[in-house]
Design an enzyme around this catalytic site. Structure first.
Site, PDB file in Angstrom:
ATOM      1  N   LYS A 250      -6.323 -10.692   9.274  1.00 46.99           N
ATOM      2  CA  LYS A 250      -4.863 -10.830   8.547  1.00 46.99           C
ATOM      3  C   LYS A 250      -4.019 -11.172   9.782  1.00 46.99           C
ATOM      4  O   LYS A 250      -4.074 -10.248  10.647  1.00 46.99           O
ATOM      5  CB  LYS A 250      -4.674  -9.409   7.831  1.00 46.99           C
ATOM      6  CG  LYS A 250      -2.991  -9.383   7.539  1.00 46.99           C
ATOM      7  CD  LYS A 250      -2.843  -7.996   6.660  1.00 46.99           C
ATOM      8  CE  LYS A 250      -1.431  -7.786   6.668  1.00 46.99           C
ATOM      9  NZ  LYS A 250      -1.060  -6.598   5.762  1.00 46.99           N
ATOM     10  N   ASP A 255       5.723  -8.649   8.918  1.00 39.22           N
ATOM     11  CA  ASP A 255       5.673  -8.136   7.683  1.00 39.22           C
ATOM     12  C   ASP A 255       7.048  -7.489   7.352  1.00 39.22           C
ATOM     13  O   ASP A 255       7.061  -6.231   7.386  1.00 39.22           O
ATOM     14  CB  ASP A 255       4.570  -7.177   7.270  1.00 39.22           C
ATOM     15  CG  ASP A 255       4.524  -6.875   5.863  1.00 39.22           C
ATOM     16  OD1 ASP A 255       5.250  -7.660   4.894  1.00 39.22           O
ATOM     17  OD2 ASP A 255       3.710  -5.898   5.618  1.00 39.22           O
ATOM     18  N   LYS A 262      11.202  -3.925   3.370  1.00 42.98           N
ATOM     19  CA  LYS A 262      10.559  -2.514   3.650  1.00 42.98           C
ATOM     20  C   LYS A 262      11.981  -1.745   4.430  1.00 42.98           C
ATOM     21  O   LYS A 262      12.868  -2.489   5.045  1.00 42.98           O
ATOM     22  CB  LYS A 262       9.801  -2.696   4.949  1.00 42.98           C
ATOM     23  CG  LYS A 262       8.471  -2.771   4.348  1.00 42.98           C
ATOM     24  CD  LYS A 262       7.384  -3.028   5.674  1.00 42.98           C
ATOM     25  CE  LYS A 262       5.873  -3.449   5.322  1.00 42.98           C
ATOM     26  NZ  LYS A 262       5.146  -2.474   4.655  1.00 42.98           N
ATOM     27  N   ASP A 273       1.367  -6.625  12.459  1.00 43.14           N
ATOM     28  CA  ASP A 273       0.613  -6.913  11.443  1.00 43.14           C
ATOM     29  C   ASP A 273      -0.428  -8.047  11.160  1.00 43.14           C
ATOM     30  O   ASP A 273      -0.711  -8.295  10.401  1.00 43.14           O
ATOM     31  CB  ASP A 273       1.663  -7.144  10.125  1.00 43.14           C
ATOM     32  CG  ASP A 273       1.202  -6.548   8.632  1.00 43.14           C
ATOM     33  OD1 ASP A 273       0.212  -5.579   8.745  1.00 43.14           O
ATOM     34  OD2 ASP A 273       1.576  -6.888   7.816  1.00 43.14           O
ATOM     35  N   ASP A 332       5.078  -7.129  -0.906  1.00 38.60           N
ATOM     36  CA  ASP A 332       4.667  -6.593   0.347  1.00 38.60           C
ATOM     37  C   ASP A 332       3.114  -6.326   0.455  1.00 38.60           C
ATOM     38  O   ASP A 332       2.758  -5.715   1.191  1.00 38.60           O
ATOM     39  CB  ASP A 332       5.213  -4.919   0.257  1.00 38.60           C
ATOM     40  CG  ASP A 332       5.619  -4.485   1.772  1.00 38.60           C
ATOM     41  OD1 ASP A 332       5.088  -5.054   2.647  1.00 38.60           O
ATOM     42  OD2 ASP A 332       5.776  -3.359   1.949  1.00 38.60           O
ATOM     43  N   ARG A 336      -3.702  -9.048   1.664  1.00 32.22           N
ATOM     44  CA  ARG A 336      -4.915  -9.483   0.646  1.00 32.22           C
ATOM     45  C   ARG A 336      -4.598 -10.906   0.301  1.00 32.22           C
ATOM     46  O   ARG A 336      -5.614 -11.574   0.082  1.00 32.22           O
ATOM     47  CB  ARG A 336      -5.067  -8.330  -0.431  1.00 32.22           C
ATOM     48  CG  ARG A 336      -3.859  -8.320  -1.514  1.00 32.22           C
ATOM     49  CD  ARG A 336      -3.963  -6.973  -2.230  1.00 32.22           C
ATOM     50  NE  ARG A 336      -3.378  -5.830  -1.141  1.00 32.22           N
ATOM     51  CZ  ARG A 336      -3.504  -4.853  -1.626  1.00 32.22           C
ATOM     52  NH1 ARG A 336      -3.968  -4.459  -2.995  1.00 32.22           N
ATOM     53  NH2 ARG A 336      -3.207  -3.588  -0.828  1.00 32.22           N
TER      54      ARG A 336
HETATM   55  N1  BES Z   1       1.307  -4.202   6.567  1.00 35.95           N
HETATM   56  C1  BES Z   1       1.345  -3.279   5.595  1.00 35.95           C
HETATM   57  C2  BES Z   1       0.608  -2.035   5.809  1.00 35.95           C
HETATM   58  C3  BES Z   1       1.047  -1.124   6.918  1.00 35.95           C
HETATM   59  C4  BES Z   1       1.794  -0.157   6.692  1.00 35.95           C
HETATM   60  C5  BES Z   1       0.314  -1.122   8.096  1.00 35.95           C
HETATM   61  C6  BES Z   1       2.129   0.782   7.846  1.00 35.95           C
HETATM   62  C7  BES Z   1       0.740  -0.584   9.217  1.00 35.95           C
HETATM   63  C8  BES Z   1       1.490   0.358   9.040  1.00 35.95           C
HETATM   64  C9  BES Z   1       1.041  -3.982   3.866  1.00 35.95           C
HETATM   65  O1  BES Z   1       1.308  -5.129   4.178  1.00 35.95           O
HETATM   66  C10 BES Z   1       1.814  -3.267   3.298  1.00 35.95           C
HETATM   67  O2  BES Z   1       2.872  -3.408   3.064  1.00 35.95           O
HETATM   68  N2  BES Z   1       1.025  -2.545   2.473  1.00 35.95           N
HETATM   69  C11 BES Z   1       1.592  -1.527   1.559  1.00 35.95           C
HETATM   70  C12 BES Z   1       0.738  -1.396   0.400  1.00 35.95           C
HETATM   71  C13 BES Z   1       1.143  -2.580  -0.763  1.00 35.95           C
HETATM   72  C14 BES Z   1      -0.013  -2.262  -2.057  1.00 35.95           C
HETATM   73  C15 BES Z   1       2.219  -2.828  -1.243  1.00 35.95           C
HETATM   74  C16 BES Z   1       1.976  -0.297   2.085  1.00 35.95           C
HETATM   75  O3  BES Z   1       1.260   0.292   2.688  1.00 35.95           O
HETATM   76  O4  BES Z   1       2.726   0.456   1.489  1.00 35.95           O
HETATM   77 MN    MN Z   2       1.200  -6.385   6.021  1.00 37.41          MN
HETATM   78 MN    MN Z   3       3.289  -5.704   3.403  1.00 35.38          MN
END
Ligand code: BES
Ligand code: MN
Ligand code: MN
Length: 486
Positions: A250, A255, A262, A273, A332, A336
């Protein structure tokens, strides 16, 4: 650049690093003789080995042919090469003002000690300084490993340097500010390393991305002025004609959360990220530089996730390379979606195994020292965890849970990109459950590395300062090395 050499006796130098193992010093007799002082009583008065007192620099006040003795504890809960490596990291951070450093560290270990100490010293000397006006570069340019048992240490010295400098390259990629590291910029930096390492690179951009069916990458990248791309890097050192291994990473260069923007606290580390893609790049480069007898391909899915006027939206449906469709719920949950097409592409080459690495879920991690792993092939999962534990880059398995697929059902497409909210979320399991649909029957493992990619102020230790760690690149390289051996 630091040069490493081995010697049977203590040379003239600026500082000597001596390990402390459960209250005893190791290989310090020559140091004591040169000083005319016994070290163990001195040491008993000093707390060594906690994060507050990781290494003790004792000036020799003109009484020896070196200016300082540096005592460094080997943590008792980290046996063997893992503890040695960590002690070498801590010592290197304490020794930056000394030009020629000697150490008896390898005398506290056996197999793998030289490689671990060289690797640790090089990782410990890492600093990300290029954005500072005032830089105090490390003065260390020569490290002598003092060990009467060592004869020819050239091979472990070379291997330890390759693993550590490749890891430091990964840290540089991850630490780079997002404005200076767009998708194409990261791809160019990685591609620029391939030829010298003995690997090849193929960059897919623009129209070709769409034509080759990387619809998820195109969708996620649409909200940014900086276009997405897919970089394929390949190393072929195979003699026996086995199929390749495929690694996918990835590579979200920033992000923001997209239209599901966010909050600042969550966004502030999001330049990291792309750490999965960076680790995958490092693993392929590492295999090439170590000239391992295997074939390995790295697929880097690089894109910005931004809320621009043409950004992907909740409700959009993406048709991926293998025909599976995704309904976008959360902009967000982009990692995936970029990995989906890339995994489908990787599976087409019928690899022996496929491993993806992604900072996928904030809630699915196991803290800054343990990546999470889920997969379809128990042997592959075990081999990755074992490799990681040998090099202090640890992982722990979470379950694939087929029944939870119900949370990924969409009313109009094959899958949704974020799980229906359950009272008790299981983000790492849902993420892996989604990716599972794109790997077919290829033996596969997914590493969720959100928590291990970088250290914050609260997570920093004497060995790992604030910033990128490179994890899990050392676990991946160790896994490739063990795979090549047997
Ligand atoms: N890149 C983030 C995950 C992340 C969060 C990495 C904090 C490192 C630190 C990912 O793309 C993301 O935003 N994931 C969401 C979950 C998704 C199902 C909406 C999350 O972790 O809230
Ligand atoms: Mn991410
Ligand atoms: Mn994200």
């Amino acid at each position: 650049m630091v040069t490493f050499e081995s010697a049977r006796t203590l040379p003239d130098c600026d500082a000597v690093v001596v390990p402390v193992v459960e209250g005893r010093i190791e290989g310090g007799r020559e140091v004591e003789a040169a000083l005319g002082v016994e070290l163990e009583p001195v040491m008993r008065d000093l707390a060594t080995g906690s994060d507050d007192a990781p290494a003790r620099v004792l000036p020799t006040l003109g009484r020896a042919r070196f200016r300082a003795v540096v005592l460094v504890a080997i943590p008792p809960d980290r046996p063997g090469a893992v503890g040695l490596r960590e002690a070498a990291m801590v010592a290197a951070r304490a020794c930056g003002s000394f030009r020629h450093v000697s150490t008896t560290l390898t005398q506290a270990g056996d197999t793998g000690a030289v490689e671990a100490v060289v690797e640790g010293a090089t990782l410990g000397a890492y600093a990300f300084d290029r954005y500072r006006r005032e830089v105090e570069p490390s003065a260390t340019d020569l490290v002598t490993l003092v060990d009467p048992r060592l004869s020819d240490a050239d091979v472990p010295i070379a291997n330890g340097s390759i693993v550590a400098s490749t890891t430091n390259f990964v840290r540089d990629l991850v630490n780079a500010p997002p404005a200076d590291a767009p998708p194409l910029g990261v791809a160019e930096l990685v591609a620029g390393e391939t030829a010298g390492a003995g690997a090849t690179a193929r960059l897919v951009t623009g129209e070709a991305l769409e034509q080759e069916g990387f619809a998820g990458l195109v969708a996620v990248g649409a909200g940014s002025h900086r276009p997405p791309c897919m970089l394929e890097i390949a190393y072929d050192g195979e003699a026996s004609g086995r199929a390749p291994l495929v690694l996918a990473g990835k590579g979200i260069t920033f992000d923001s959360g997209g239209l599901d923007l966010k909050p600042l606290e969550a966004m502030v580390t999001m330049k990291q990220d792309m750490a999965g893609a960076a680790a995958v790049a490092g693993a392929v480069l590492g295999a090439a530089r170590l000239e391992l007898p295997l074939r390995v391909t790295g697929l880097l899915a690089l894109a910005d996730n931004m809320p621009g006027g043409s950004a992907w939206k909740p409700g959009d449906v993406i048709r991926h390379r293998n025909g599976i469709s995704t309904e976008v719920i959360s902009p967000d949950a982009e990692g995936r979606v970029v990995l989906a097409d890339v995994l489908a592409y990787g599976a087409e080459s019928r690899p022996r195994a496929m491993v993806d690495v992604a900072t996928l879920t904030g809630g699915g991690g196991l803290g800054p020292e343990i990546w999470a792993i889920l997969g379809t092939d128990p042997e592959l999962v075990d081999a990755l965890i074992e490799a990681g534990s040998r090099v202090g880059d640890d992982g722990w398995q979470l379950p694939m849970w087929p029944a939870y697929r119900r949370y990924l059902r969409s009313s109009i497409a094959d899958l949704r990109n974020s799980a229906r909210s359950s009272r008790y979320g299981m983000p790492a399991l849902s993420g892996a459950g989604y990716l599972r649909a794109f790997v077919g029957d290829v033996p596969w493992a997914h590493l969720d590395t959100s928590a291990v990619a970088g250290r914050t102020d609260a997570d920093a230790t004497a060995a790992w300062p604030v910033g990128a760690t490179g994890s899990p690149v050392r676990a991946l390289i160790e896994w490739l090395r063990s795979d090549a051996q047997g």
